[in-house]
Design a protein around this motif. Structure first.
Motif, mmCIF file in Angstrom:
data_model
loop_
_atom_site.group_PDB
_atom_site.id
_atom_site.type_symbol
_atom_site.label_atom_id
_atom_site.label_comp_id
_atom_site.label_asym_id
_atom_site.label_seq_id
_atom_site.Cartn_x
_atom_site.Cartn_y
_atom_site.Cartn_z
ATOM 1 N N ASP A 116 0.818 -1.208 0.000
ATOM 2 C CA ASP A 116 0.000 0.000 0.000
ATOM 3 C C ASP A 116 0.858 1.267 0.000
ATOM 4 O O ASP A 116 0.664 2.156 0.820
ATOM 5 C CB ASP A 116 -0.896 -0.048 1.261
ATOM 6 N N VAL A 117 1.777 1.334 -0.934
ATOM 7 C CA VAL A 117 2.730 2.451 -0.938
ATOM 8 C C VAL A 117 2.166 3.644 -1.702
ATOM 9 O O VAL A 117 1.336 3.510 -2.595
ATOM 10 C CB VAL A 117 4.098 2.025 -1.522
ATOM 11 N N VAL A 118 2.650 4.841 -1.338
ATOM 12 C CA VAL A 118 2.195 6.058 -2.010
ATOM 13 C C VAL A 118 3.317 6.741 -2.789
ATOM 14 O O VAL A 118 3.091 7.727 -3.485
ATOM 15 C CB VAL A 118 1.558 7.050 -1.006
ATOM 16 N N GLN A 119 4.536 6.227 -2.635
ATOM 17 C CA GLN A 119 5.686 6.769 -3.374
ATOM 18 C C GLN A 119 6.698 5.657 -3.561
ATOM 19 O O GLN A 119 6.884 4.844 -2.651
ATOM 20 C CB GLN A 119 6.363 7.845 -2.534
ATOM 21 N N LEU A 120 7.363 5.643 -4.716
ATOM 22 C CA LEU A 120 8.381 4.625 -4.950
ATOM 23 C C LEU A 120 9.647 5.272 -5.494
ATOM 24 O O LEU A 120 9.578 6.285 -6.199
ATOM 25 C CB LEU A 120 7.875 3.591 -5.968
ATOM 26 N N SER A 121 10.793 4.698 -5.160
ATOM 27 C CA SER A 121 12.058 5.193 -5.709
ATOM 28 C C SER A 121 13.107 4.103 -5.544
ATOM 29 O O SER A 121 12.841 3.056 -4.947
ATOM 30 C CB SER A 121 12.496 6.457 -4.969
ATOM 31 N N TRP A 122 14.284 4.366 -6.076
ATOM 32 C CA TRP A 122 15.400 3.441 -5.881
ATOM 33 C C TRP A 122 16.334 4.037 -4.853
ATOM 34 O O TRP A 122 16.684 5.209 -4.920
ATOM 35 C CB TRP A 122 16.152 3.209 -7.197
ATOM 36 N N ASP A 124 19.889 3.356 -4.029
ATOM 37 C CA ASP A 124 20.912 2.559 -4.718
ATOM 38 C C ASP A 124 20.167 1.573 -5.621
ATOM 39 O O ASP A 124 19.423 1.988 -6.467
ATOM 40 C CB ASP A 124 21.843 1.821 -3.743
ATOM 41 N N THR A 125 20.308 0.292 -5.340
ATOM 42 C CA THR A 125 19.604 -0.675 -6.186
ATOM 43 C C THR A 125 18.432 -1.313 -5.452
ATOM 44 O O THR A 125 17.851 -2.280 -5.916
ATOM 45 C CB THR A 125 20.559 -1.789 -6.649
ATOM 46 N N LYS A 126 18.124 -0.752 -4.263
ATOM 47 C CA LYS A 126 17.026 -1.326 -3.480
ATOM 48 C C LYS A 126 15.731 -0.576 -3.772
ATOM 49 O O LYS A 126 15.719 0.653 -3.867
ATOM 50 C CB LYS A 126 17.330 -1.210 -1.976
ATOM 51 N N LEU A 127 14.630 -1.328 -3.878
ATOM 52 C CA LEU A 127 13.334 -0.684 -4.063
ATOM 53 C C LEU A 127 12.931 -0.060 -2.729
ATOM 54 O O LEU A 127 12.936 -0.714 -1.689
ATOM 55 C CB LEU A 127 12.275 -1.699 -4.503
ATOM 56 N N SER A 128 12.605 1.226 -2.803
ATOM 57 C CA SER A 128 12.271 1.935 -1.578
ATOM 58 C C SER A 128 10.898 2.583 -1.741
ATOM 59 O O SER A 128 10.499 2.942 -2.851
ATOM 60 C CB SER A 128 13.378 2.962 -1.340
ATOM 61 N N LEU A 138 1.274 8.562 10.558
ATOM 62 C CA LEU A 138 2.686 8.716 10.195
ATOM 63 C C LEU A 138 2.919 8.127 8.810
ATOM 64 O O LEU A 138 2.120 7.336 8.311
ATOM 65 C CB LEU A 138 3.598 7.954 11.175
ATOM 66 N N PHE A 139 4.051 8.530 8.230
ATOM 67 C CA PHE A 139 4.526 7.866 7.012
ATOM 68 C C PHE A 139 5.860 7.218 7.338
ATOM 69 O O PHE A 139 6.630 7.752 8.138
ATOM 70 C CB PHE A 139 4.745 8.879 5.887
ATOM 71 N N THR A 140 6.128 6.058 6.739
ATOM 72 C CA THR A 140 7.428 5.444 6.925
ATOM 73 C C THR A 140 8.074 5.272 5.563
ATOM 74 O O THR A 140 7.409 4.939 4.585
ATOM 75 C CB THR A 140 7.323 4.087 7.666
ATOM 76 N N LYS A 141 9.383 5.558 5.527
ATOM 77 C CA LYS A 141 10.129 5.299 4.304
ATOM 78 C C LYS A 141 10.929 4.034 4.549
ATOM 79 O O LYS A 141 11.704 3.953 5.509
ATOM 80 C CB LYS A 141 11.047 6.471 3.972
ATOM 81 N N GLU B 212 14.213 -2.543 5.599
ATOM 82 C CA GLU B 212 15.018 -1.574 6.324
ATOM 83 C C GLU B 212 14.183 -0.303 6.475
ATOM 84 O O GLU B 212 13.590 0.177 5.510
ATOM 85 C CB GLU B 212 16.257 -1.304 5.469
ATOM 86 N N THR B 213 14.111 0.224 7.688
ATOM 87 C CA THR B 213 13.409 1.490 7.872
ATOM 88 C C THR B 213 14.395 2.618 7.656
ATOM 89 O O THR B 213 15.449 2.668 8.301
ATOM 90 C CB THR B 213 12.829 1.594 9.298
ATOM 91 N N ILE B 214 14.060 3.521 6.768
ATOM 92 C CA ILE B 214 14.946 4.654 6.508
ATOM 93 C C ILE B 214 14.577 5.802 7.432
ATOM 94 O O ILE B 214 15.412 6.326 8.144
ATOM 95 C CB ILE B 214 14.896 5.044 5.013
ATOM 96 N N GLU B 215 13.324 6.194 7.418
ATOM 97 C CA GLU B 215 12.885 7.211 8.384
ATOM 98 C C GLU B 215 11.368 7.269 8.477
ATOM 99 O O GLU B 215 10.652 6.849 7.568
ATOM 100 C CB GLU B 215 13.431 8.596 8.019
#
Ligand SMILES: Cc1cc2nc3c(=O)[nH]c(=O)nc-3n(C[C@H](O)[C@H](O)[C@H](O)COP(=O)(O)OP(=O)(O)OC[C@H]3O[C@@H](n4cnc5c(N)ncnc54)[C@H](O)[C@@H]3O)c2cc1C
Ligand SMILES: Nc1ncnc2c1ncn2[C@@H]1O[C@H](COP(=O)(O)O)[C@@H](O)[C@H]1O
Lengths: 322, 249
Positions: A116-122, A124-128, A138-141, B212-215
Motif C-alpha cells: 500500500d505504498v504512495v511513493q516509490l524510488s530506488w 541505490d539498487t534497493k526498491l524503496s 505517520l509515514f514510513t520510508k 530496512e526502515t529509513i525514516e
C-alpha cells in the motif's frame, strides 16, 4: 532497472489502479525495461489496451483454471513469469486482489512486500517506498532488501498518464501450466454491484453521511447529490453500525481508505478513526450543524447547518450550474 | 475442531503516535496498547465455531513480553490456550513475523487458522497470507461471512466489483473483516479465569529482516477551518469555491 507490473483485470476491464501501477512502473524503470503481465480469460486480447501506457512488452497468460482470480493460481503464474524475466521490481495495484496476491507471491519468492505504498524510488539498487502507517498518522520510508522488490500501489496515489496510441509494444503469450489440484481455494460464485455504480476507492468525488443523517431513507438525499456530481456514496461507522448502509460503504480505519479529489462529509463529526480513511482527499467539505465538530478543523470548506436543508440546496445549485 | 487465532497488540486507535529521536521508531512508552480490532472478530468467530462444534481455541502472538496483554484479553473472551512466540526481529517485515508464526504452528494441531484482516499499527495485511504460503495452506482474506463444513469452508468477501464467494479446503488461513460478527466483551468471570490460565512460550528464529526502515515522518498537516457560512445561504459560496478556487467540480 527492470520492472514488471501485474495489471489487474476482471472480465476484460482493467482497474484504474492497474493503469496507475503501469504508469508508475514506466517511471520507475527509467532507461530500463517495463514488462506488463495480464492474466485471465481473454488476456491476450485485452492486453492490447495497455500498449499506450508505455510497456516494452506485454505478456499474457490465459488458462481455463485462471479464468477466475485465485490467490494460489495467480501467485503460481506470476512466480513463473518472475523466474523467467528476473525483474528488479514487481508492482501491482493495492486493490483487494493485489493485497491478497502480493503477500503470497512474496512468501513464495522469499522476499518482503512493501504494502500500500504512495511513493516509490530506488535507494541505490534497493526498491524503496513511502507508506502510511498507524492509519495515516505517520509515514514510513522503507527499503526492501529482497530481490525482486515487490510493492502494492495505493489506488489514486500515483497519476495515470494519457495513453500514447502510437506506442505498439509486442504482446505475446507466456506458456504456463497449472493443474486443478494446485488450487485449493476457489471462487464459486460472484455477485456484481449494480451496473454503473461508482466504486468508493476509485471515485473522484465521494459524498459520505454519518449519524447526522438519522435514517436509512435519508441517504436518498446523499444519493441525489452523488448522482449530480458523479460521485460514490460512503458512510461513517456510526451509519453502518446503525444498519443504514452496508459494511462495504464504511470509510475509515476499519473500513475503506479513499483519496478522492473531493470528499463531502455530511453529518459526520470527524472522529480520528473516520479521518484515517479520508484525510488524503484533495479537498474536504464538511456540512454539520455543530460549529465545534472536529471535522471542521480539517475541512477546506465548511457549512454550519442542517444537512436536511443544505444538501438538497447544494444538489439544486449544482444541477443549475450544468 | 482445533482453531488457532493469531493476534497482535497495537496502539489504541485514539492514540497520538509520536516519532522517537532516532526518527525510525515511535515513542511507545505513553501509548495505550490494545488487542488489534480485527483480531477481535477472529477470536469471536473461533469461539462461536468452538461453541457449535466443540474443540479448542489457541491464541498465538509474536512480540515482546508486553504483547502478552493481547493474549490475556483473548483468554478473557473465552479462548482455551495461549502461546507467546518470542523472537528477535524488526516488526516491519511481515515475512519474518510469518516465519516465526509458521515455526510455532508446525507442531500444533490445527483445522483452521483465523487472523485479523490487518494490524492497525503498520497496516500491512500480509502476515496471514504469507503464513498460509509458508505452511502450504490455502487462504481467504477479508471474510465478512464464514461457514464451516467437514473439511471445507465457504467465505464471503467484498471486492471492488461486488461480492465473491470462495470455497476452500481445510485447514486454511482465513482473515476476519469487520462485519463477520459482533465481538463479545470479556465477562468478569472470563477475566478472572484468564488470570489463572497459563501462557506457553516458544522461541522462534523468524529469519532475517529484509525490510530496512529509513525514516518516519509526519503527514503534511491539513489547514482546515474555512467556514463559508450558515445554512442554505452559504451554498452559493461553496459552489463558487469548489468551482473557481479549488477547481474540483
Ligand atoms: C477501533 C475503532 C475503529 C473505528 N473505525 C471507524 C471507521 O472505520 N470509520 C468511522 O467512521 N468510524 C470508526 N470508528 C468510530 C468513530 O470513533 C466514531 O464513533 C464514528 O466515526 C462516528 O460517526 P459519526 O461522525 O457519523 O457520528 P457522530 O460522532 O455521532 O457525529 C454525528 C454528527 O452529525 C452532526 N449532526 C447531527 N444532526 C445533524 C443535522 N441534522 N445536520 C447536520 N449535522 C448533524 C452532529 O453535530 C455530529 O457532529 C471506529 C472506532 C473504533 C473504536
Ligand atoms: N506479531 C504478530 N503475532 C501474531 N499475529 C500477528 C502478528 N502480526 C500480525 N499478525 C496477524 O496477522 C494479521 C494481519 O496483520 P498485518 O499483516 O501485520 O497487517 C493480524 O490481524 C494478526 O491476526
Amino acid at each position: 532497472m527492470k520492472v514488471l507490473v501485474f495489471a489487474e483485470q476482471r472480465e476484460g476491464e482493467f482497474r484504474k489502479a492497474a493503469i496507475e501501477a503501469c504508469c508508475e512502473g514506466r517511471r520507475l524503470s527509467t532507461g530500463g525495461d517495463l514488462t506488463v503481465v495480464v492474466i485471465g480469460k481473454g488476456a491476450y486480447g485485452v492486453a492490447r489496451n495497455l500498449c499506450g501506457f508505455g510497456p516494452d512488452k506485454i505478456l499474457s497468460i490465459d488458462h481455463p483454471l485462471l479464468e477466475q482470480y485465485s490467490t494460489e493460481g495467480y501467485a503460481m503464474a506470476l512466480d513463473a513469469v518472475i523466474r523467467s524475466e528476473k525483474p528488479d521490481a514487481v508492482l501491482m495495484a493495492g486493490t483487494s486482489m493485489g493485497r491478497d496476491l502480493a503477500p503470497r507471491l512474496g512468501a513464495r519468492l522469499g522476499v518482503p512486500v512493501l504494502a500500500d505504498v504512495v511513493q516509490l524510488s530506488w535507494q541505490d539498487t534497493k526498491l524503496s517506498a513511502v507508506r502510511p502507517i498507524y492509519s495515516g498518522k505517520l509515514f514510513t520510508k522503507i527499503a526492501s532488501l529482497g530481490r525482486p522488490g515487490i510493492a502494492t500501489t495505493r489506488p489514486k496515489a500515483f497519476p495515470a498518464a494519457v495513453p500514447d496510441p502510437t506506442h505498439q509494444p509486442p504482446v505475446s503469450v507466456f506458456p504456463f501450466e497449472i493443474s486443478a489440484g494446485d488450487i485449493h481455494a476457489r471462487v464459486s460464485q460472484t455477485q456484481s454491484e449494480a451496473e454503473g455504480a461508482i466504486e468508493l476507492t476509485e471515485a473522484d468525488i465521494v459524498v459520505s453521511g454519518g449519524r447526522g443523517l438519522k435514517s436509512n431513507e435519508n441517504f436518498v438525499l446523499l444519493e441525489q447529490l452523488a448522482r449530480t456530481l458523479g460521485a460514490a456514496v460512503g458512510a461513517s461507522r456510526a451509519a453502518v453500525d446503525a444498519g443504514w448502509r452496508g459494511h462495504g460503504d464504511q470509510v475509515g480505519q476499519t473500513g475503506k481508505v479513499v483519496s478522492p479529489t473531493l470528499y463531502i462529509a455530511c453529518g459526520i463529526s470527524g472522529a480520528i478513526q473516520h479521518l484515517a480513511g479520508m484525510t488524503s482527499s484533495k479537498v474536504i467539505v464538511a456540512i454539520n450543524k455543530d460549529p465545534e465538530a472536529p471535522i471542521f478543523k480539517i475541512a477546506d470548506y465548511g457549512i454550519v447547518g442542517d444537512v436536511f436543508e443544505v444538501v438538497p440546496a447544494l444538489t439544486e445549485a449544482l444541477k443549475a450550474m450544468k | 475442531m482445533n482453531i488457532l487465532v493469531c493476534v497482535k497488540q497495537v496502539p489504541d486507535t485514539e492514540s497520538t503516535v509520536r516519532i522517537a529521536a532516532d526518527c525510525k521508531t515511535i515513542q511507545s512508552q505513553d501509548l495505550n496498547f490494545v488487542l488489534n480490532p480485527y483480531d477481535e472478530y477472529a477470536i469471536e468467530e473461533a469461539l462461536r465455531l468452538k461453541e457449535a462444534r466443540g474443540g479448542e481455541v489457541t491464541l498465538l502472538t509474536v512480540g515482546s513480553e508486553e504483547a502478552k496483554k493481547s493474549l490475556r484479553t483473548g483468554l478473557a473472551m473465552g479462548a482455551d490456550k495461549a502461546l507467546h512466540v518470542v523472537c528477535n526481529h524488526n516488526h516491519q517485515d511481515s515475512l519474518a513475523t510469518a516465519r516465526a508464526l509458521a515455526d510455532a504452528i508446525k507442531g500444533l494441531p490445527h483445522d483452521l487458522i483465523l487472523c485479523g484482516k490487518q494490524a492497525v499499527d503498520d497496516d500491512q495485511a500480509q502476515v496471514p497470507i504469507m503464513l498460509a504460503e509458508l505452511l502450504g495452506l490455502p487462504s481467504v482474506s477479508a471474510a465478512v461471512k464464514l461457514e464451516i463444513k467437514d473439511g471445507s469452508a465457504t467465505a464471503r468477501r467484498e471486492i471492488e466489483t461486488g461480492v465473491e464467494i470462495v470455497e476452500t479446503s481445510l485447514p486454511a488461513v482465513i482473515t476476519a473483516h469487520k462485519g463477520l460478527n459482533e465481538p463479545r466483551y470479556p465477562s468478569l468471570k472470563g477475566i478472572m479465569m484468564a488470570k489463572k490460565k497459563e501462557i506457553g512460550e516458544v522461541n522462534c528464529a523468524g529469519g532475517t529482516d529484509q525490510v530496512e526502515t529509513i525514516e518516519l515522518c509526519y503527514p503534511q498537516p491539513r489547514v482546515g477551518g474555512k467556514i463559508l457560512g450558515e445554512g442554505v445561504a452559504a451554498v452559493p459560496a461553496l459552489v463558487k469555491a469548489l468551482h473557481e478556487e479549488a477547481k474540483v467540480i
